[in-house]
Enzyme design. Sequence first.
Site, PDB file in Angstrom:
ATOM      1  N   TYR A   1      29.944 157.225  14.472  1.00 25.29           N
ATOM      2  CA  TYR A   1      29.183 156.384  15.397  1.00 25.29           C
ATOM      3  C   TYR A   1      30.128 155.499  16.208  1.00 25.29           C
ATOM      4  CZ  TYR A   1      25.856 152.905  17.070  1.00 25.29           C
ATOM      5  OH  TYR A   1      25.121 152.074  17.845  1.00 25.29           O
TER       6      TYR A   1
ATOM      7  N   LYS B   1      30.887 155.703  20.350  1.00 25.97           N
ATOM      8  CA  LYS B   1      30.658 154.558  21.230  1.00 25.97           C
ATOM      9  C   LYS B   1      31.950 154.148  21.938  1.00 25.97           C
ATOM     10  CE  LYS B   1      26.353 154.365  20.389  1.00 25.97           C
ATOM     11  NZ  LYS B   1      25.366 154.672  21.414  1.00 25.97           N
TER      12      LYS B   1
ATOM     13  N   VAL C   1      21.238 144.828  16.853  1.00 25.44           N
ATOM     14  CA  VAL C   1      19.806 145.066  16.993  1.00 25.44           C
ATOM     15  C   VAL C   1      19.144 144.828  15.647  1.00 25.44           C
ATOM     16  CG1 VAL C   1      18.033 146.765  17.561  1.00 25.44           C
ATOM     17  CG2 VAL C   1      20.209 146.748  18.811  1.00 25.44           C
TER      18      VAL C   1
END
Length: 64
Positions: free
Chosen positions: A16, A20, A49
């Site tokens: 991940y 990114k 988030v």
Amino acid sequence: MGSFAGAAPTPMLAVYSASKSFLRTWSEGLAAELSPKGVIVEHVNTYYVVRTPFPSFLVFRIIN
């Protein structure tokens, strides 16, 4: 959509973080190539988030 995770390696989220980070550098390169043609490339970066718009049971089913 970028993420703060692309700025530094994140334990247990290596793929991940790498994706990114790639997205950030690719956006910078694309912006440099397309700027002479008047194209603006924007990379939106999130930080943290807390909630998603998806119900937890739906996220559970998608992951599992």
